[in-house]
Design a protein around this motif. Sequence first.
Motif, PDB file in Angstrom:
ATOM      1  N   MET A   1       0.839  -1.205   0.000  1.00 49.01           N
ATOM      2  CA  MET A   1       0.000   0.000   0.000  1.00 49.01           C
ATOM      3  C   MET A   1       0.868   1.247   0.000  1.00 49.01           C
ATOM      4  SD  MET A   1      -3.202  -0.952  -0.106  1.00 49.01           S
ATOM      5  CE  MET A   1      -4.245   0.320   0.593  1.00 49.01           C
ATOM      6  N   LEU A   2       1.947   1.220   0.767  1.00 46.99           N
ATOM      7  CA  LEU A   2       2.881   2.351   0.764  1.00 46.99           C
ATOM      8  C   LEU A   2       3.545   2.512  -0.599  1.00 46.99           C
ATOM      9  CD1 LEU A   2       4.590   1.873   4.263  1.00 46.99           C
ATOM     10  CD2 LEU A   2       2.980   3.672   3.611  1.00 46.99           C
TER      11      LEU A   2
ATOM     12  N   ARG B   1      -3.799   8.754  -2.456  1.00 45.90           N
ATOM     13  CA  ARG B   1      -2.522   8.903  -1.736  1.00 45.90           C
ATOM     14  C   ARG B   1      -2.756   9.430  -0.330  1.00 45.90           C
ATOM     15  NH1 ARG B   1       0.741  12.656  -3.399  1.00 45.90           N
ATOM     16  NH2 ARG B   1      -0.606  13.669  -4.917  1.00 45.90           N
ATOM     17  N   GLY B   2      -3.673  10.405  -0.208  1.00 40.83           N
ATOM     18  CA  GLY B   2      -3.955  10.972   1.105  1.00 40.83           C
ATOM     19  C   GLY B   2      -4.501   9.948   2.080  1.00 40.83           C
ATOM     20  N   ALA B   3      -5.411   9.096   1.589  1.00 37.60           N
ATOM     21  CA  ALA B   3      -5.999   8.071   2.459  1.00 37.60           C
ATOM     22  C   ALA B   3      -4.940   7.083   2.949  1.00 37.60           C
ATOM     23  CB  ALA B   3      -7.120   7.345   1.719  1.00 37.60           C
ATOM     24  N   ILE B   4      -4.061   6.664   2.030  1.00 36.23           N
ATOM     25  CA  ILE B   4      -3.028   5.698   2.415  1.00 36.23           C
ATOM     26  C   ILE B   4      -2.030   6.328   3.375  1.00 36.23           C
ATOM     27  CG2 ILE B   4      -1.105   4.283   1.573  1.00 36.23           C
ATOM     28  CD1 ILE B   4      -2.690   3.931  -1.033  1.00 36.23           C
TER      29      ILE B   4
ATOM     30  N   PRO C   1       4.630   4.947   7.984  1.00 36.07           N
ATOM     31  CA  PRO C   1       5.718   4.858   6.990  1.00 36.07           C
ATOM     32  C   PRO C   1       6.693   3.715   7.266  1.00 36.07           C
ATOM     33  CG  PRO C   1       5.438   7.121   7.750  1.00 36.07           C
ATOM     34  CD  PRO C   1       4.583   6.263   8.627  1.00 36.07           C
ATOM     35  N   GLU C   2       6.786   3.281   8.522  1.00 37.43           N
ATOM     36  CA  GLU C   2       7.687   2.182   8.892  1.00 37.43           C
ATOM     37  C   GLU C   2       6.917   0.876   9.079  1.00 37.43           C
ATOM     38  OE1 GLU C   2      10.911   2.640   8.850  1.00 37.43           O
ATOM     39  OE2 GLU C   2      10.601   4.773   8.400  1.00 37.43           O
TER      40      GLU C   2
END
Length: 860
Positions: free
Chosen positions: A367-368, A406-409, A415-416
């Motif tokens: 997803m990232l 992108r905003g939702a994800i 991020p980690e």
Amino acid sequence: MASDDTPLMQQWREVKARHPDALIFFRVGDFYELFNEDAVEGSKLLGLTLTSRNNGSSKAPLAGIPVHALENYLRRLVGFGKRVAICDQVEDPALAKGLVRRAVTEMVTPGAVFSDALLDSRRNNYLAAVAGDAAGEGDVGLALADLTTGELTVRRVDWDELPDVLGIHQPAELLLPRTWELFPLPGAGKATLTYRGDWLFDPRGAAEELTRHFRVANLAGYGFESGDQWLAAACGALVSYLGEVQPAGFAGLRPPRVERPGTAMVLDEMTRRNLELVETLRGTGTDGTLLKVLDEACTPMGSRLLRRWLLAPLLKPDHVQARLDAVGELFDDDGMRRAVRDALGGVKDLERLAVKVGAGRATPREMLALSASLSRVPPLIEALAPARASMVAVLRDGLEAMDDIRGAIDAAVDPEAPVSLGEGGVIRAGHHADLDELRSIRDGAVDWIARLQATERERTGIGSLKVGFNRVFGYYLEVTRLQSDRVPADYHRKQTLANAERYYTAELKEWEEKVLGAEERIGSLEQRLFAELREAVAAEVPRIQRVADHVAALDVLAALAEVAVVRDFVRPAVDGGFALEIRGGRHPVVETMMPREDFIPNDVKLDEAARVMILTGPNMAGKSTTLRQVGLIVLLAQVGSFVPARAAHVGVVDRIFTRVGASDNLVRGQSTFMVEMNETAAILHGATPRSLVLLDEIGRGTSTWDGLSVATATTEHLHDQVGAKTIFATHYHELTRLDERLAGVVNFSVAVREVGEDIVFLRRLVPGGADRSYGVEVARLAGLPESVVDRARQILHELEEQSAAQARGGAPDPNLQLGLFDGGGLPHPAVERLRQIDPNAVTPMQALVLLADLVKQAKG
């Protein structure tokens, strides 16, 4: 089902009955088990230890693998062309009443593979279905799906053309009607053949399946017409089969795209092999292929699209011009091309990521990766802002920034985040208040437990006391046996070890429950939140797929422009005319393997007045390279690429036919000459006046006179009956005399310079035919013993002297045969005498006497 089977084996037999042609990977705890015949087969294929399991009054063969090793074993089984049914536990063992319920959650077949570890990122993995009236007759419908990208195309194919079309796409799996099982399908190659009932291929039922799956009233909106029943049959059967291999549903499949004939060239196996487009003649990967030279794509989907373009050159000049305009603009504008390629450099495999999201398979890191890839779209749009070429502008305008996705994800996923959802830490802090509170409770309890060791050491005076955690027993206080007499009264024994005792306290138990309870609730809440996010993004998969299509096309155009700049390619002039003219043409692959200045460019021109070129010259002089480079330059031009030449004018050809090199087919009992004749026959039957025919050494696998006869007749047919542009490389120097009676034949040769007994290959085409093949000199260069080379020169000298003597009217060779062209340059005395006779001045008696004399003279 055996009456004394255990409940577990009864469950296995029920699954096996529904999937008899698959290996059942049956989940039992932390292992996937294979039973009975599956265990025997699996142990042989995978090198597993074959044991047994108690099954009532008998034992069942057993082999197994750890759950975490599944992908490694699947890769091997898919390589063997096997089908695997993954049968998982579908309820919590702790909550199950009796035997844990199991069900097939996925079928893994060669054409239905989703794991990146089992796929080549730079080529498609096709599942194909074929449907028709009967095997071997008429037109058939062909459906092709790449389940990893969602691509679904259908086309009508003539049965005779089917092997070439299948060879181009090389499907990993072919779905066929059961009644075709005894019929050998041509062109199947290494594909796994899967047969299903003929009812699945019924046109009416298949059409209903398609309308149901895609939720439409009819198929007209997808381009299906009234006569396309077999297209619908193949496509519907394929979609029905997806329900078998993906029981949980498959949301990533795009609506079918109907491809009509006449838009792209069909490349037969000979041409694909001889031109080494995507695979070398040795079949050892892409090194040494045209694809390897051209593949400067920045993304995996760009590489896949480039491969498809190379195998489907365009047939309409206006379509070619649109691509050339796009490549040309990116070629001319260095700044735009660099900016485009910089933006593409951060894009992952959008096509396959989108399908994983739609199928509910995407991991947190995927997803990232999706979000990071979409973040490169705005810079790409900005880089293309100055574009004026229509194709580039259309592709640019079809891009969208997708800020919402992108905003939702980015708002939800840390991020980690770890690789898998079960590891925790997936959802970003601050995204959900309840989750943050649970984490605070857990972290507070963990901190208290972390301080407990120091506190208890101080309270008890036991310096070696440790606090630990075990998945089975939870948190504990560990004291060595030597210190056990100093344990306080509030310690309760939990576990006895060889050299230590483990305890707990009421307070520790309370904090443990806080930690474990919070962990369980955190895991459950994270899974729910991530599933909700994935479902929300899955609803936007069609948008992502459209962007992926445009990104892939822009990637290919920019890659072709980059190659043109780096390798000094030029834009060809392409039209609907007949002429082909190449000035300073080079072989795009061969020139990469040597210094640029060492490759000798050549000119080639074919038109209505000179459409058949007879190309002679010694071995190793470069005849075959010239043939291949002409074919590659024409193909590249019709793909829409710049070409390796100083200038090129290409009249669009409908087919490129090549017959280069010698090979046999021992499996089919075919000699080298038979294979050569089969290939030649296919060319003569398939070529049209709009084709390009490239022939190398026709007729060399049989006797000289037989071979020369076949080569001559083939050339005459191509000239007189077919009318195709043709280059014929040959050692039959007699063919050079065809220009005396065939108006469209021209002679060229590859120049050679003799220096003493050595020869220098100049590798340059010059007008006129060669009179020698320099075979002895080439044999010496190959390393034949000097004694053999010297003897060969002696024999060659004797043969040449004998031929010259005969030409001067000397004693005839008793083995002399009449030549094909006016005596073949070796006049026979009987022929000379016949030329001097006036039939009107000879009486019948004189004619009989003369005939007897001629017979005697002919017999020597």
